[in-house]
Design a protein around this motif. Structure first.
Motif, mmCIF file in Angstrom:
data_model
loop_
_atom_site.group_PDB
_atom_site.id
_atom_site.type_symbol
_atom_site.label_atom_id
_atom_site.label_comp_id
_atom_site.label_asym_id
_atom_site.label_seq_id
_atom_site.Cartn_x
_atom_site.Cartn_y
_atom_site.Cartn_z
ATOM 1 N N ALA A 10 42.209 40.429 35.786
ATOM 2 C CA ALA A 10 42.167 41.745 35.137
ATOM 3 C C ALA A 10 41.473 41.733 33.785
ATOM 4 O O ALA A 10 41.075 42.792 33.294
ATOM 5 C CB ALA A 10 43.583 42.285 34.980
ATOM 6 N N ASP A 11 41.322 40.574 33.171
ATOM 7 C CA ASP A 11 40.661 40.527 31.866
ATOM 8 C C ASP A 11 39.226 40.028 31.955
ATOM 9 O O ASP A 11 38.576 39.792 30.940
ATOM 10 C CB ASP A 11 41.465 39.642 30.896
ATOM 11 N N GLY A 12 38.713 39.891 33.177
ATOM 12 C CA GLY A 12 37.302 39.565 33.347
ATOM 13 C C GLY A 12 36.447 40.816 33.188
ATOM 14 O O GLY A 12 36.964 41.930 33.071
ATOM 15 N N ASN A 13 35.142 40.654 33.206
ATOM 16 C CA ASN A 13 34.243 41.797 33.035
ATOM 17 C C ASN A 13 34.485 42.881 34.078
ATOM 18 O O ASN A 13 34.616 44.063 33.751
ATOM 19 C CB ASN A 13 32.788 41.333 33.101
ATOM 20 N N LEU A 14 34.533 42.482 35.339
ATOM 21 C CA LEU A 14 34.769 43.448 36.405
ATOM 22 C C LEU A 14 36.196 43.972 36.359
ATOM 23 O O LEU A 14 36.438 45.177 36.536
ATOM 24 C CB LEU A 14 34.480 42.801 37.760
ATOM 25 N N GLY A 15 37.144 43.093 36.109
ATOM 26 C CA GLY A 15 38.545 43.486 36.048
ATOM 27 C C GLY A 15 38.801 44.558 35.004
ATOM 28 O O GLY A 15 39.542 45.523 35.243
ATOM 29 N N TYR A 29 49.534 50.706 38.504
ATOM 30 C CA TYR A 29 48.846 49.424 38.607
ATOM 31 C C TYR A 29 49.440 48.383 37.662
ATOM 32 O O TYR A 29 50.101 48.692 36.675
ATOM 33 C CB TYR A 29 47.360 49.587 38.301
ATOM 34 N N LEU A 30 49.165 47.131 38.002
ATOM 35 C CA LEU A 30 49.522 45.991 37.163
ATOM 36 C C LEU A 30 48.395 44.975 37.245
ATOM 37 O O LEU A 30 47.927 44.646 38.339
ATOM 38 C CB LEU A 30 50.832 45.359 37.640
ATOM 39 N N GLY A 31 47.937 44.504 36.100
ATOM 40 C CA GLY A 31 46.901 43.486 36.073
ATOM 41 C C GLY A 31 47.485 42.128 35.739
ATOM 42 O O GLY A 31 48.490 42.038 35.039
ATOM 43 N N ILE A 32 46.872 41.080 36.263
ATOM 44 C CA ILE A 32 47.255 39.728 35.860
ATOM 45 C C ILE A 32 46.017 38.976 35.385
ATOM 46 O O ILE A 32 44.925 39.137 35.930
ATOM 47 C CB ILE A 32 47.989 38.945 36.969
ATOM 48 N N SER A 33 46.210 38.189 34.355
ATOM 49 C CA SER A 33 45.107 37.460 33.743
ATOM 50 C C SER A 33 45.549 36.043 33.411
ATOM 51 O O SER A 33 46.688 35.827 33.002
ATOM 52 C CB SER A 33 44.650 38.178 32.468
ATOM 53 N N PRO A 61 53.140 45.261 45.408
ATOM 54 C CA PRO A 61 51.921 46.083 45.505
ATOM 55 C C PRO A 61 51.563 46.414 46.952
ATOM 56 O O PRO A 61 51.732 45.588 47.849
ATOM 57 C CB PRO A 61 50.855 45.178 44.883
ATOM 58 N N SER A 62 51.091 47.619 47.165
ATOM 59 C CA SER A 62 50.571 47.970 48.491
ATOM 60 C C SER A 62 49.139 47.476 48.640
ATOM 61 O O SER A 62 48.662 47.244 49.746
ATOM 62 C CB SER A 62 50.641 49.482 48.705
ATOM 63 N N VAL A 63 48.443 47.309 47.498
ATOM 64 C CA VAL A 63 47.058 46.824 47.488
ATOM 65 C C VAL A 63 46.911 45.754 46.408
ATOM 66 O O VAL A 63 47.386 45.932 45.285
ATOM 67 C CB VAL A 63 46.062 47.970 47.206
ATOM 68 N N ILE A 64 46.253 44.651 46.767
ATOM 69 C CA ILE A 64 45.909 43.617 45.785
ATOM 70 C C ILE A 64 44.397 43.530 45.698
ATOM 71 O O ILE A 64 43.723 43.198 46.687
ATOM 72 C CB ILE A 64 46.490 42.239 46.168
ATOM 73 N N ILE A 65 43.849 43.873 44.551
ATOM 74 C CA ILE A 65 42.404 43.724 44.315
ATOM 75 C C ILE A 65 42.208 42.342 43.701
ATOM 76 O O ILE A 65 42.532 42.113 42.533
ATOM 77 C CB ILE A 65 41.874 44.831 43.387
ATOM 78 N N HIS A 66 41.703 41.426 44.510
ATOM 79 C CA HIS A 66 41.634 40.009 44.120
ATOM 80 C C HIS A 66 40.253 39.680 43.554
ATOM 81 O O HIS A 66 39.305 39.417 44.290
ATOM 82 C CB HIS A 66 41.954 39.160 45.348
ATOM 83 N N LEU A 67 40.170 39.691 42.219
ATOM 84 C CA LEU A 67 38.908 39.444 41.518
ATOM 85 C C LEU A 67 38.884 38.099 40.811
ATOM 86 O O LEU A 67 37.819 37.661 40.361
ATOM 87 C CB LEU A 67 38.673 40.539 40.460
ATOM 88 N N ALA A 68 40.038 37.454 40.674
ATOM 89 C CA ALA A 68 40.132 36.220 39.888
ATOM 90 C C ALA A 68 39.215 35.144 40.448
ATOM 91 O O ALA A 68 39.155 34.919 41.657
ATOM 92 C CB ALA A 68 41.575 35.724 39.874
ATOM 93 N N GLY A 69 38.498 34.498 39.570
ATOM 94 C CA GLY A 69 37.603 33.426 39.982
ATOM 95 C C GLY A 69 37.078 32.690 38.765
ATOM 96 O O GLY A 69 37.133 33.209 37.641
ATOM 97 N N PRO A 70 36.562 31.479 38.953
ATOM 98 C CA PRO A 70 36.105 30.671 37.828
ATOM 99 C C PRO A 70 34.739 31.062 37.281
ATOM 100 O O PRO A 70 34.267 30.492 36.310
ATOM 101 C CB PRO A 70 36.061 29.263 38.422
#
Length: 290
Positions: A10-15, A29-33, A61-70
């Motif tokens: 959630a704290d990345g550019n796209l997030g 919503y809830l973000g994780i970073s 959550p009913s939906v998980i938007i999975h953006l986390a990556g290195p």
């Protein structure tokens, strides 16, 4: 809207852009970073199974938007252990924690899963990644497909091309464009390799559309047009009216030389289209940093 949305990375550019949009749309919503916490964002490392499981089971959550990556190819190549840990183990932890509540997974994958391509590649083509980024994203995709088959979890896998945009221009192709506009000399590795550029704004729009899409599918997401790095530099020179200083270095073997993706499925199923042409987006980029 009743959807409860969890956003990883959630704290990345796209997030950050996704957070801004879901907040304006009044989603719950809830973000994780991995790095820090702030309003509606909890500090959490998805490679920690107990930590992510606790958050998912509490928030449900009913939906998980999975953006986390290195990061992109360079980051993954430089630290393959971290790439495997985040992209593969982290995805596994999310799937395992969410299987009982049947959360829908929207996964930000990459065109790197295809490797090189001469013809335009559809979603049905065999995956042949040639770098750590592509391999680990492919493994994450396979986990999502396996869990969906076993537990009936819905999913949408989005295979994105290269993101770019004037707001978050700290690295990658955006960083290269910014440096070229602001007069810094840039390094070009090879230069003839083809890339497909998609603006951050279009990436955000398609992810938001995917929230309410009711089928499990895989989509290629990009402009559908490829351009070489050196041709991109010439375009920027023409738009800015300035000569760009650059130094050509040896091509990096882990990078794909040619990538051409077919986006017809996304056009048909998700009504996907880029909001602005590459030229217009580059003009906006130049105006922002001129």
């Amino acid at each position: 809207m009743n959807n409860k949305i969890l956003i990883t990375g959630a704290d990345g550019n796209l997030g950050r852009q996704i957070i801004d949009v879901v907040d304006k749309l009044n989603y719950n919503y809830l973000g994780i970073s991995r790095t820090k916490s702030r309003q509606n964002i909890i500090k959490c490392d998805i490679t920690n199974s107990k930590q992510i499981s606790k958050i998912i089971m509490k928030f449900k959550p009913s939906v998980i938007i999975h953006l986390a990556g290195p990061g992109g190819n360079v980051e993954c190549q430089n630290d393959p252990k971290n790439a495997i840990s985040v992209n593969v183990l982290g995805t596994l932890n999310i799937l395992e924690a969410s299987k009982k509540i049947n959360s829908k997974i929207i996964f930000a994958s990459t065109r790197e899963v295809y490797g090189n391509s001469i013809k335009k590649i559809s979603e049905k083509m065999k995956l042949k990644p040639k770098n750590i980024n592509g391999v680990t994203k492919m493994l994450a995709e396979n986990l999502i497909l396996s869990y969906s088959k076993e537990n009936k979890n819905p999913y949408i896998i989005l295979r994105f091309t290269n993101f770019y945009g004037e707001i978050y221009a700290d690295k990658g192709i955006s960083g290269m464009i910014k440096k070229s506009i602001t007069g810094e000399k840039i390094l070009v590795f090879g230069g003839q390799q083809k890339i497909d550029l998609i603006h951050f704004n279009d990436v955000v729009k398609i992810i938001i559309k995917a929230i309410d899409y009711n089928k499990s599918e895989i989509f290629n997401i990009g402009s559908g047009e490829s351009i070489s790095i050196l041709s991109l530099i010439k375009k920027i020179e023409k738009i800015s009216g300035k000569k760009i200083g650059y130094k050509i270095k040896k091509y990096r073997e882990f990078e794909c030389k040619k990538i051409h993706i077919n986006i017809e499925k996304a056009k048909k199923e998700l009504d996907f289209k880029t909001s602005m042409s590459l030229e217009d987006n580059l003009k906006r980029f130049v105006e922002h940093y001129a």
